[in-house]
Motif scaffolding. Sequence first.
Motif, PDB file in Angstrom:
ATOM      1  N   VAL A  99      -5.664 -53.915  19.528  1.00 13.38           N
ATOM      2  CA  VAL A  99      -5.210 -54.026  18.145  1.00 13.38           C
ATOM      3  C   VAL A  99      -3.774 -54.539  18.077  1.00 13.38           C
ATOM      4  O   VAL A  99      -3.419 -55.316  17.177  1.00 13.38           O
ATOM      5  N   TYR A 100      -2.947 -54.166  19.047  1.00  9.86           N
ATOM      6  CA  TYR A 100      -1.555 -54.619  19.041  1.00  9.86           C
ATOM      7  C   TYR A 100      -1.451 -56.100  19.407  1.00  9.86           C
ATOM      8  O   TYR A 100      -0.604 -56.822  18.873  1.00  9.86           O
ATOM      9  N   VAL A 101      -2.288 -56.550  20.323  1.00 12.18           N
ATOM     10  CA  VAL A 101      -2.308 -57.980  20.666  1.00 12.18           C
ATOM     11  C   VAL A 101      -2.725 -58.801  19.450  1.00 12.18           C
ATOM     12  O   VAL A 101      -2.115 -59.841  19.132  1.00 12.18           O
ATOM     13  N   LEU A 102      -3.758 -58.346  18.738  1.00 13.53           N
ATOM     14  CA  LEU A 102      -4.241 -59.054  17.564  1.00 13.53           C
ATOM     15  C   LEU A 102      -3.166 -59.122  16.481  1.00 13.53           C
ATOM     16  O   LEU A 102      -2.913 -60.187  15.894  1.00 13.53           O
ATOM     17  N   LEU A 103      -2.509 -58.007  16.210  1.00  9.78           N
ATOM     18  CA  LEU A 103      -1.466 -57.989  15.175  1.00  9.78           C
ATOM     19  C   LEU A 103      -0.285 -58.869  15.569  1.00  9.78           C
ATOM     20  O   LEU A 103       0.273 -59.577  14.720  1.00  9.78           O
ATOM     21  N   ALA A 104       0.107 -58.848  16.839  1.00 11.68           N
ATOM     22  CA  ALA A 104       1.214 -59.686  17.287  1.00 11.68           C
ATOM     23  C   ALA A 104       0.879 -61.165  17.133  1.00 11.68           C
ATOM     24  O   ALA A 104       1.736 -61.969  16.737  1.00 11.68           O
ATOM     25  N   LEU A 149       5.352 -53.920  18.574  1.00 13.07           N
ATOM     26  CA  LEU A 149       3.967 -53.983  19.041  1.00 13.07           C
ATOM     27  C   LEU A 149       3.911 -54.111  20.560  1.00 13.07           C
ATOM     28  O   LEU A 149       2.994 -53.587  21.207  1.00 13.07           O
ATOM     29  N   GLY A 150       4.911 -54.798  21.136  1.00 13.62           N
ATOM     30  CA  GLY A 150       5.002 -54.868  22.590  1.00 13.62           C
ATOM     31  C   GLY A 150       5.254 -53.493  23.205  1.00 13.62           C
ATOM     32  O   GLY A 150       4.679 -53.144  24.248  1.00 13.62           O
ATOM     33  N   LEU A 151       6.098 -52.684  22.540  1.00 13.08           N
ATOM     34  CA  LEU A 151       6.336 -51.323  23.021  1.00 13.08           C
ATOM     35  C   LEU A 151       5.060 -50.484  22.948  1.00 13.08           C
ATOM     36  O   LEU A 151       4.762 -49.705  23.854  1.00 13.08           O
TER      37      LEU A 151
END
Length: 410
Positions: free
Chosen positions: A173-178, A98-100
Amino acid sequence: MSPSPSSEATHAYPAPRLGQLTYYSLLMITFLAASSAPTPLYRLYQLSWGFSTTMLTLVFASYVFALLLVLLISGALSDHVGRRPVVAGAIVGEILSLGLFFWADSLAWLIAARVLQGIATGIVTSALAAAMLDSDHRRGPVMASIAPLFGMGIGALVAGVLVTYAPAPLHLVYVLLAAILAVQGVLLGRMRESVTPRPGALASLRPRAHVPPCVRRPLLRVAPAVVSSWALGGFSLSLGPSLVETVSGIHNPLIGCLITFLLPCIGAISVLTLRARSPHVAVLIGTGCLIVGMCVLLLGVHGRSVGILLGGTAFAGIGFGAAFMGAMRTVMPLAPPTERSALMAAFYVICYLSASLLAMAGGVATQHVGLLPTIYVYGGVVAALSLAAFLGALTQRSASGHGMACDRPA
């Protein structure tokens, strides 16, 4: 996904542990939601970085290939080192992927993120399914079948909402999932380990995929149902949003991801609804709904009607879940317990290759002849394969004798 057979080291709890089952089910939903979250963003990536539709489907296929390879290698790892260490490692890998995605600024970064995500999902899939079975031997297998489908649908829908209405559409969305995964990682420490570590972890990493001779004919009979349902799933996750936007003329990620949401979520509902039916009936219902659903979907494409297209997708979703469940339940009981893990691996090889290779072929065709001609041919192939499976199920004979033959010593 269905769990692999329990090993001798797996401790069967005397009573269901509903808290653990709920936790592992939600974690499975999160992982699969993360896998479908990039789908509504593909068009934005494509417009921003200017890559072709063929490369778009390659991004999706890279995830599937990585997942398949790791699933073949690591499927039995949690039987040796425990469920929690494998799950913990996968959570770390997923957060890194998700960081990538968050920092991605080119196609190469996007493919790298998808590959790492496929590795993390492949590692965790069998471990989570086995953990659900350990937690509740009655409800666990049902949740292991429903949670991935529900997760894929919810991930696409939530990502579509955030991309359409929230700020930072390529990042939020990636911040939320992480953040969700980080919380779930902390909660993992409260789960009780259900496996006593035992030697053989390195040996378990040998890829296994084998179809016992007695299973080959039943598998060949239901293979068209598996290929057609997963081919449709692969198309919806890669080119589905582009199709909806082309038919509707509305460039809205939320509208585009509805096809990606409907197919797996309706599939999960059909698995839950039809789980008590015989595998034969499930295959008949599933392939019949796939045929009708594809015809309605193509009618919606021809008439440029999003409502008809999504209605056909929902009907095909019933077929997606029922056909997959019926096909799996047709072949898995025929193999002896010592060969089921290898058979499961072979079964998923068929599933994931159907999703990735046919979706890539669709992407190449779209690049050369256009999206709408491609979907007509693609939909016709899915309907034809479903018809072959439907006719095969109509004429199938009882396989009970074959199942006993598998258990006889050579």
